[in-house]
Design a protein around this motif. Structure first.
Motif, PDB file in Angstrom:
ATOM      1  N   PHE A  85       0.819  -1.210   0.000  1.00 15.77           N
ATOM      2  CA  PHE A  85       0.000   0.000   0.000  1.00 15.77           C
ATOM      3  C   PHE A  85       0.856   1.265   0.000  1.00 15.77           C
ATOM      4  O   PHE A  85       0.426   2.304  -0.508  1.00 15.77           O
ATOM      5  CB  PHE A  85      -0.964  -0.028   1.188  1.00 15.77           C
ATOM      6  CG  PHE A  85      -2.086  -0.997   0.998  1.00 15.77           C
ATOM      7  CD1 PHE A  85      -3.266  -0.602   0.395  1.00 15.77           C
ATOM      8  CD2 PHE A  85      -1.954  -2.328   1.365  1.00 15.77           C
ATOM      9  CE1 PHE A  85      -4.302  -1.494   0.183  1.00 15.77           C
ATOM     10  CE2 PHE A  85      -2.975  -3.234   1.152  1.00 15.77           C
ATOM     11  CZ  PHE A  85      -4.155  -2.816   0.559  1.00 15.77           C
ATOM     12  N   GLU A  86       2.065   1.189   0.549  1.00 15.49           N
ATOM     13  CA  GLU A  86       2.960   2.340   0.499  1.00 15.49           C
ATOM     14  C   GLU A  86       3.317   2.682  -0.949  1.00 15.49           C
ATOM     15  O   GLU A  86       3.333   3.854  -1.339  1.00 15.49           O
ATOM     16  CB  GLU A  86       4.233   2.067   1.301  1.00 15.49           C
ATOM     17  CG  GLU A  86       4.043   2.048   2.800  1.00 15.49           C
ATOM     18  CD  GLU A  86       3.522   0.717   3.329  1.00 15.49           C
ATOM     19  OE1 GLU A  86       3.238  -0.195   2.508  1.00 15.49           O
ATOM     20  OE2 GLU A  86       3.388   0.585   4.556  1.00 15.49           O
ATOM     21  N   LYS A  87       3.593   1.655  -1.757  1.00 19.39           N
ATOM     22  CA  LYS A  87       3.922   1.888  -3.160  1.00 19.39           C
ATOM     23  C   LYS A  87       2.731   2.472  -3.909  1.00 19.39           C
ATOM     24  O   LYS A  87       2.894   3.355  -4.772  1.00 19.39           O
ATOM     25  CB  LYS A  87       4.365   0.591  -3.834  1.00 19.39           C
ATOM     26  CG  LYS A  87       4.768   0.774  -5.296  1.00 19.39           C
ATOM     27  CD  LYS A  87       5.181  -0.539  -5.923  1.00 19.39           C
ATOM     28  CE  LYS A  87       5.684  -0.309  -7.341  1.00 19.39           C
ATOM     29  NZ  LYS A  87       4.665   0.339  -8.211  1.00 19.39           N
ATOM     30  N   ILE A  88       1.532   2.006  -3.586  1.00 26.56           N
ATOM     31  CA  ILE A  88       0.335   2.536  -4.229  1.00 26.56           C
ATOM     32  C   ILE A  88       0.230   4.039  -3.986  1.00 26.56           C
ATOM     33  O   ILE A  88      -0.046   4.820  -4.904  1.00 26.56           O
ATOM     34  CB  ILE A  88      -0.921   1.803  -3.719  1.00 26.56           C
ATOM     35  CG1 ILE A  88      -0.908   0.343  -4.180  1.00 26.56           C
ATOM     36  CG2 ILE A  88      -2.198   2.501  -4.187  1.00 26.56           C
ATOM     37  CD1 ILE A  88      -1.963  -0.531  -3.531  1.00 26.56           C
ATOM     38  N   ILE A  89       0.494   4.461  -2.752  1.00 23.84           N
ATOM     39  CA  ILE A  89       0.396   5.885  -2.422  1.00 23.84           C
ATOM     40  C   ILE A  89       1.499   6.676  -3.112  1.00 23.84           C
ATOM     41  O   ILE A  89       1.257   7.786  -3.622  1.00 23.84           O
ATOM     42  CB  ILE A  89       0.448   6.091  -0.899  1.00 23.84           C
ATOM     43  CG1 ILE A  89      -0.760   5.421  -0.237  1.00 23.84           C
ATOM     44  CG2 ILE A  89       0.490   7.574  -0.545  1.00 23.84           C
ATOM     45  CD1 ILE A  89      -2.094   5.874  -0.780  1.00 23.84           C
ATOM     46  N   VAL A  90       2.715   6.135  -3.171  1.00 24.18           N
ATOM     47  CA  VAL A  90       3.809   6.834  -3.852  1.00 24.18           C
ATOM     48  C   VAL A  90       3.535   6.932  -5.346  1.00 24.18           C
ATOM     49  O   VAL A  90       3.866   7.940  -5.988  1.00 24.18           O
ATOM     50  CB  VAL A  90       5.167   6.152  -3.573  1.00 24.18           C
ATOM     51  CG1 VAL A  90       6.268   6.751  -4.444  1.00 24.18           C
ATOM     52  CG2 VAL A  90       5.540   6.295  -2.101  1.00 24.18           C
ATOM     53  N   ASP A  91       2.919   5.892  -5.932  1.00 26.00           N
ATOM     54  CA  ASP A  91       2.536   5.956  -7.347  1.00 26.00           C
ATOM     55  C   ASP A  91       1.557   7.101  -7.595  1.00 26.00           C
ATOM     56  O   ASP A  91       1.616   7.775  -8.632  1.00 26.00           O
ATOM     57  CB  ASP A  91       1.910   4.638  -7.802  1.00 26.00           C
ATOM     58  CG  ASP A  91       2.931   3.516  -7.949  1.00 26.00           C
ATOM     59  OD1 ASP A  91       4.139   3.808  -7.970  1.00 26.00           O
ATOM     60  OD2 ASP A  91       2.512   2.341  -8.026  1.00 26.00           O
ATOM     61  N   ILE A  92       0.655   7.326  -6.651  1.00 25.54           N
ATOM     62  CA  ILE A  92      -0.326   8.412  -6.781  1.00 25.54           C
ATOM     63  C   ILE A  92       0.330   9.767  -6.529  1.00 25.54           C
ATOM     64  O   ILE A  92       0.115  10.729  -7.259  1.00 25.54           O
ATOM     65  CB  ILE A  92      -1.499   8.191  -5.803  1.00 25.54           C
ATOM     66  CG1 ILE A  92      -2.269   6.921  -6.178  1.00 25.54           C
ATOM     67  CG2 ILE A  92      -2.435   9.403  -5.782  1.00 25.54           C
ATOM     68  CD1 ILE A  92      -3.297   6.498  -5.149  1.00 25.54           C
ATOM     69  N   ASN A  93       1.163   9.828  -5.489  1.00 30.02           N
ATOM     70  CA  ASN A  93       1.800  11.087  -5.095  1.00 30.02           C
ATOM     71  C   ASN A  93       3.282  10.851  -4.850  1.00 30.02           C
ATOM     72  O   ASN A  93       3.695  10.563  -3.722  1.00 30.02           O
ATOM     73  CB  ASN A  93       1.136  11.646  -3.830  1.00 30.02           C
ATOM     74  CG  ASN A  93       1.796  12.922  -3.352  1.00 30.02           C
ATOM     75  OD1 ASN A  93       2.462  13.608  -4.122  1.00 30.02           O
ATOM     76  ND2 ASN A  93       1.624  13.247  -2.073  1.00 30.02           N
ATOM     77  N   PRO A  94       4.118  10.969  -5.888  1.00 31.38           N
ATOM     78  CA  PRO A  94       5.559  10.707  -5.735  1.00 31.38           C
ATOM     79  C   PRO A  94       6.228  11.545  -4.653  1.00 31.38           C
ATOM     80  O   PRO A  94       7.230  11.123  -4.077  1.00 31.38           O
ATOM     81  CB  PRO A  94       6.117  11.040  -7.124  1.00 31.38           C
ATOM     82  CG  PRO A  94       4.965  10.825  -8.050  1.00 31.38           C
ATOM     83  CD  PRO A  94       3.753  11.253  -7.279  1.00 31.38           C
ATOM     84  N   GLN A  95       5.676  12.713  -4.354  1.00 38.94           N
ATOM     85  CA  GLN A  95       6.285  13.565  -3.335  1.00 38.94           C
ATOM     86  C   GLN A  95       6.170  12.974  -1.935  1.00 38.94           C
ATOM     87  O   GLN A  95       6.852  13.437  -1.009  1.00 38.94           O
ATOM     88  CB  GLN A  95       5.627  14.957  -3.354  1.00 38.94           C
ATOM     89  CG  GLN A  95       5.920  15.755  -4.616  1.00 38.94           C
ATOM     90  CD  GLN A  95       7.409  15.922  -4.854  1.00 38.94           C
ATOM     91  OE1 GLN A  95       8.150  16.299  -3.946  1.00 38.94           O
ATOM     92  NE2 GLN A  95       7.861  15.623  -6.064  1.00 38.94           N
ATOM     93  N   SER A  96       5.339  11.955  -1.783  1.00 40.41           N
ATOM     94  CA  SER A  96       5.192  11.330  -0.458  1.00 40.41           C
ATOM     95  C   SER A  96       6.279  10.303  -0.181  1.00 40.41           C
ATOM     96  O   SER A  96       6.337   9.729   0.901  1.00 40.41           O
ATOM     97  CB  SER A  96       3.813  10.659  -0.336  1.00 40.41           C
ATOM     98  OG  SER A  96       3.714   9.547  -1.230  1.00 40.41           O
ATOM     99  N   GLY A  97       7.161  10.057  -1.143  1.00 44.12           N
ATOM    100  CA  GLY A  97       8.219   9.069  -0.979  1.00 44.12           C
ATOM    101  C   GLY A  97       9.506   9.668  -0.449  1.00 44.12           C
ATOM    102  O   GLY A  97       9.562  10.823  -0.016  1.00 44.12           O
TER     103      GLY A  97
END
Length: 300
Positions: free
Chosen positions: A145-157
């Motif tokens: 799920f962390e990767k899913i969120i980074v895919d949506i918002n790269p700035q969250s990585g």
């Protein structure tokens, strides 16, 4: 919450509980400790020009939360909403996100040892699957799920540039061990630690491999001369970070080795788990600058 569940959460037993859910009749799983609640669908407000995975936003007890459509995330054909649809409200990486699924069926308690790493042959380079669980002749895919969120918002990585503000540094004499199952995060952590001056870092893809290495090193020499610090994720196949930390802190030769837990699961509600197994510091992903500052504090 039952007393047994409290024991599971506190003791670093290398077990976890997963919520099993369905999307287009396929079975998937999410770690229970990411889940705040499971609710019936609410009215969703469409957001123009949002990422294709974002279905919209909902208001839940005064909070405005994004809703991720898991059918689109998984690349499955979209269909009409059904009466079994559910919203899984989650919290990790210090943010709350809602995932729209088609059914939530049950909770399983399993060992990390029973989670198989996906094969490179079938998962591909951009897969959201981090583990395969076989239960009662069925397979449940544990999703990243962390990767899913980074895919949506790269700035969250994690970003290397965040370290540049610390200035030029020399830390090459310090040797670090990192247990992290994600190849992408291993590279990002490698690059950011190198930027921070820590260029002597060895990576292991799960806690079991890291512990085997540390045991072997402790038998040959004083561990303080071989390794100065251990960094570990929590969610990893074979052995999770809490159990790894507990095993290190219980070992007579390894107990003085500083351990930092670096995970998306570091929240106010869950921090006591790391404290219970003896972690010297806990840092939430993606706060890489705080990780570097914690390393400095423990090894310099």
């Amino acid at each position: 919450m039952s007393q047994d569940y409290e024991i599971l959460l506190e003791s670093g037993t290398n077990e976890l509980e997963i919520v099993e859910f369905e999307v287009q009749n396929n079975k998937y799983g999410i770690n229970v400790i990411k889940v705040k609640e499971i609710i019936q669908p609410l009215p969703i407000t469409f957001i123009p020009h949002a990422h294709e995975y974002i279905e919209g936003i909902i208001q839940l007890r005064g909070e405005v939360l994004p809703v991720v459509n898991m059918t689109k995330v998984l690349g499955l054909p979209t269909g009409e909403n059904s009466e079994n649809d559910k919203l899984i409200v989650t919290e990790f990486n210090k943010q709350k996100v809602v995932f729209h699924v088609q059914n939530v069926t049950r909770i399983h308690r399993i060992s990390w040892e029973d989670i198989e790493k996906p094969s490179d042959m079938y998962q591909g380079g951009n897969s959201q699957v981090i583990g395969v669980i076989k239960i009662e002749n069925e397979m449940i895919l544990l999703l990243d799920f962390e990767k899913i969120i980074v895919d949506i918002n790269p700035q969250s990585g994690i970003h290397v540039g965040q370290i540049k503000q610390l200035g030029k540094r020399e830390r090459s004499s310090k040797r670090l061990i990192v247990a992290e199952d994600s190849p992408l995060l291993r590279k990002l952590i490698h690059d950011t630690l190198a930027e921070a001056g820590y260029d002597s870092v060895e990576f292991f893809e799960n806690g079991k491999l890291a512990l085997e290495y540390l045991h072997a090193a402790a038998e040959k020499t004083d561990i303080e001369n071989e390794v100065q610090l251990l960094i570990t994720d929590i969610e990893m196949p074979q052995m999770d970070g809490h159990h790894l930390t507990k095993r290190v802190k219980e070992h007579p030769q390894l107990s003085k080795l500083p351990v930092i837990i670096f995970s998306s699961l570091i929240t106010d509600d869950l921090r006591h788990k790391g404290e219970g197994v003896g972690a010297d510091a806990q840092v939430s992903k993606p706060e890489i600058t705080e990780l570097v500052k914690s390393i400095d504090r423990l090894v310099l």
